[in-house]
Design a protein around this motif. Sequence first.
Motif, PDB file in Angstrom:
ATOM      1  N   ARG A   1      30.225  46.778  36.072  1.00  0.00           N
ATOM      2  CA  ARG A   1      29.092  45.951  36.404  1.00  0.00           C
ATOM      3  C   ARG A   1      29.644  44.448  36.813  1.00  0.00           C
ATOM      4  O   ARG A   1      30.676  43.825  36.540  1.00  0.00           O
ATOM      5  N   ASP A   2      28.589  43.581  37.318  1.00  0.00           N
ATOM      6  CA  ASP A   2      28.787  42.349  37.710  1.00  0.00           C
ATOM      7  C   ASP A   2      29.379  41.495  36.417  1.00  0.00           C
ATOM      8  O   ASP A   2      30.024  40.283  36.510  1.00  0.00           O
ATOM      9  N   CYS A   3      28.494  41.869  35.539  1.00  0.00           N
ATOM     10  CA  CYS A   3      28.864  41.042  33.944  1.00  0.00           C
ATOM     11  C   CYS A   3      30.274  41.392  33.511  1.00  0.00           C
ATOM     12  O   CYS A   3      30.700  40.521  32.642  1.00  0.00           O
ATOM     13  N   ASP A   4      31.048  42.242  33.893  1.00  0.00           N
ATOM     14  CA  ASP A   4      32.284  42.768  33.302  1.00  0.00           C
ATOM     15  C   ASP A   4      33.326  41.839  34.103  1.00  0.00           C
ATOM     16  O   ASP A   4      33.209  41.178  34.880  1.00  0.00           O
ATOM     17  N   ILE A   5      34.455  41.842  33.176  1.00  0.00           N
ATOM     18  CA  ILE A   5      35.682  40.759  33.863  1.00  0.00           C
ATOM     19  C   ILE A   5      36.915  42.130  33.884  1.00  0.00           C
ATOM     20  O   ILE A   5      37.317  42.632  33.021  1.00  0.00           O
ATOM     21  N   VAL A   6      37.327  42.199  35.292  1.00  0.00           N
ATOM     22  CA  VAL A   6      38.380  43.207  35.657  1.00  0.00           C
ATOM     23  C   VAL A   6      39.524  42.237  36.318  1.00  0.00           C
ATOM     24  O   VAL A   6      39.240  41.348  36.997  1.00  0.00           O
ATOM     25  N   ALA A   7      40.511  42.325  35.607  1.00  0.00           N
ATOM     26  CA  ALA A   7      41.854  41.688  35.942  1.00  0.00           C
ATOM     27  C   ALA A   7      43.140  42.409  36.167  1.00  0.00           C
ATOM     28  O   ALA A   7      43.236  43.593  35.381  1.00  0.00           O
ATOM     29  N   ARG A   8      43.805  42.190  37.067  1.00  0.00           N
ATOM     30  CA  ARG A   8      45.282  42.466  37.182  1.00  0.00           C
ATOM     31  C   ARG A   8      46.089  41.559  36.261  1.00  0.00           C
ATOM     32  O   ARG A   8      46.269  40.540  36.520  1.00  0.00           O
ATOM     33  N   MET A   9      46.626  42.142  35.220  1.00  0.00           N
ATOM     34  CA  MET A   9      47.223  41.539  34.337  1.00  0.00           C
ATOM     35  C   MET A   9      48.852  41.002  34.573  1.00  0.00           C
ATOM     36  O   MET A   9      49.445  40.079  34.139  1.00  0.00           O
ATOM     37  N   GLY A  10      49.455  41.943  35.566  1.00  0.00           N
ATOM     38  CA  GLY A  10      50.793  41.615  35.726  1.00  0.00           C
ATOM     39  C   GLY A  10      51.347  43.179  36.174  1.00  0.00           C
ATOM     40  O   GLY A  10      50.764  44.169  35.513  1.00  0.00           O
ATOM     41  N   GLY A  11      52.136  43.216  37.337  1.00  0.00           N
ATOM     42  CA  GLY A  11      52.848  44.378  37.295  1.00  0.00           C
ATOM     43  C   GLY A  11      51.782  45.608  37.812  1.00  0.00           C
ATOM     44  O   GLY A  11      50.758  45.432  38.790  1.00  0.00           O
ATOM     45  N   GLU A  12      51.731  46.396  36.869  1.00  0.00           N
ATOM     46  CA  GLU A  12      50.628  47.768  37.244  1.00  0.00           C
ATOM     47  C   GLU A  12      49.631  47.818  35.944  1.00  0.00           C
ATOM     48  O   GLU A  12      49.280  48.995  35.718  1.00  0.00           O
ATOM     49  N   GLU A  13      49.463  46.573  35.342  1.00  0.00           N
ATOM     50  CA  GLU A  13      48.646  46.568  34.186  1.00  0.00           C
ATOM     51  C   GLU A  13      47.332  45.895  34.330  1.00  0.00           C
ATOM     52  O   GLU A  13      47.363  44.861  35.098  1.00  0.00           O
ATOM     53  N   PHE A  14      46.199  46.400  34.149  1.00  0.00           N
ATOM     54  CA  PHE A  14      45.079  46.064  34.130  1.00  0.00           C
ATOM     55  C   PHE A  14      44.221  45.820  32.821  1.00  0.00           C
ATOM     56  O   PHE A  14      44.393  46.733  31.989  1.00  0.00           O
ATOM     57  N   ALA A  15      43.328  44.822  32.923  1.00  0.00           N
ATOM     58  CA  ALA A  15      42.293  44.915  31.696  1.00  0.00           C
ATOM     59  C   ALA A  15      40.880  44.686  32.380  1.00  0.00           C
ATOM     60  O   ALA A  15      40.559  44.052  33.381  1.00  0.00           O
ATOM     61  N   ILE A  16      39.830  45.204  31.396  1.00  0.00           N
ATOM     62  CA  ILE A  16      38.653  45.421  31.865  1.00  0.00           C
ATOM     63  C   ILE A  16      37.686  44.791  30.394  1.00  0.00           C
ATOM     64  O   ILE A  16      38.047  45.591  29.331  1.00  0.00           O
ATOM     65  N   LEU A  17      37.089  43.866  30.508  1.00  0.00           N
ATOM     66  CA  LEU A  17      36.440  43.120  29.373  1.00  0.00           C
ATOM     67  C   LEU A  17      35.064  43.510  29.489  1.00  0.00           C
ATOM     68  O   LEU A  17      34.397  43.276  30.712  1.00  0.00           O
ATOM     69  N   LEU A  18      34.347  44.393  28.627  1.00  0.00           N
ATOM     70  CA  LEU A  18      33.037  44.834  28.717  1.00  0.00           C
ATOM     71  C   LEU A  18      32.074  44.266  27.687  1.00  0.00           C
ATOM     72  O   LEU A  18      31.969  44.455  26.695  1.00  0.00           O
ATOM     73  N   PRO A  19      31.162  43.181  27.980  1.00  0.00           N
ATOM     74  CA  PRO A  19      30.498  42.539  27.243  1.00  0.00           C
ATOM     75  C   PRO A  19      29.190  43.526  26.831  1.00  0.00           C
ATOM     76  O   PRO A  19      28.766  44.446  28.022  1.00  0.00           O
ATOM     77  N   ASP A  20      28.505  43.421  25.764  1.00  0.00           N
ATOM     78  CA  ASP A  20      27.290  44.303  25.426  1.00  0.00           C
ATOM     79  C   ASP A  20      27.721  45.621  25.624  1.00  0.00           C
ATOM     80  O   ASP A  20      26.909  46.588  25.855  1.00  0.00           O
ATOM     81  N   THR A  21      28.927  46.051  25.109  1.00  0.00           N
ATOM     82  CA  THR A  21      29.373  47.591  25.232  1.00  0.00           C
ATOM     83  C   THR A  21      30.050  47.953  24.024  1.00  0.00           C
ATOM     84  O   THR A  21      31.176  47.197  23.598  1.00  0.00           O
ATOM     85  N   ASP A  22      29.851  48.934  23.421  1.00  0.00           N
ATOM     86  CA  ASP A  22      30.453  49.350  22.332  1.00  0.00           C
ATOM     87  C   ASP A  22      31.584  50.364  22.543  1.00  0.00           C
ATOM     88  O   ASP A  22      31.866  50.805  23.780  1.00  0.00           O
ATOM     89  N   MET A  23      32.273  50.834  21.500  1.00  0.00           N
ATOM     90  CA  MET A  23      33.461  51.808  21.623  1.00  0.00           C
ATOM     91  C   MET A  23      32.946  53.082  22.559  1.00  0.00           C
ATOM     92  O   MET A  23      33.672  53.483  23.485  1.00  0.00           O
ATOM     93  N   THR A  24      31.730  53.512  22.062  1.00  0.00           N
ATOM     94  CA  THR A  24      31.441  54.737  22.760  1.00  0.00           C
ATOM     95  C   THR A  24      31.205  54.682  24.253  1.00  0.00           C
ATOM     96  O   THR A  24      31.560  55.361  25.023  1.00  0.00           O
ATOM     97  N   MET A  25      30.347  53.584  24.726  1.00  0.00           N
ATOM     98  CA  MET A  25      30.191  53.559  26.018  1.00  0.00           C
ATOM     99  C   MET A  25      31.356  53.025  26.541  1.00  0.00           C
ATOM    100  O   MET A  25      31.550  53.520  27.949  1.00  0.00           O
TER     101      MET A  25
END
Length: 192
Positions: free
Chosen positions: A100-124
């Motif tokens: 979604r537009d509100c999420d943050i996706v980033a390449r943290m380095g090398g082949e590692e990525f992170a996605i931060l999901l606001p208003d999202t619980d573990m199940t979702m």
Amino acid sequence: MRLEIATDITERKQMELELRAAHEKARAAALEDELTGLHNRRAFFEFGEQLLNQSARHQTPLTLVMMDLDHFKIINDTYGHQAGDEVLKQVSGLLKARIRDCDIVARMGGEEFAILLPDTDMTMAHVLASRLLALLCNLVVSYEKSRISPSASIGISSLGNGDRRLEDLMCRADEAMYQSKAKGRSRVTLAT
């Protein structure tokens, strides 16, 4: 005389606008991974801390997905670094297209990525991560005469009551990601 002053003021304003535009372009470049076009590590922490503070203040869920491409060194060693770069670009495109537009996706380095999901619980977050993993496992990257099929190990954590820094979430998501690797890779693991 008035015409000279007006011209001088107009030129000065134009220079200020150009300088401001150059500054904004440089700031954006400093927050973007040059290869993939995703946010870089610096941007992830800058924007992520804001989301963390908002989630804590409003008591809304915030979930972090950490993803590391499996056996990426083998891809680079077998097909070359340019092929590895193409894999990173296509994986990044897949991630950008699925968040979604509100999420943050980033390449943290090398082949590692992170996605931060606001208003999202573990199940979702688990549903999203499982979908991303399935899409990734079906991705075939064509490079020259080679066809490369990447996979990934994924870990997920969510904001807890005691979390004050993004690093708290990252530590647990990293642990879960390494559990995915230890269990055979190409899977999603939830942090406990």
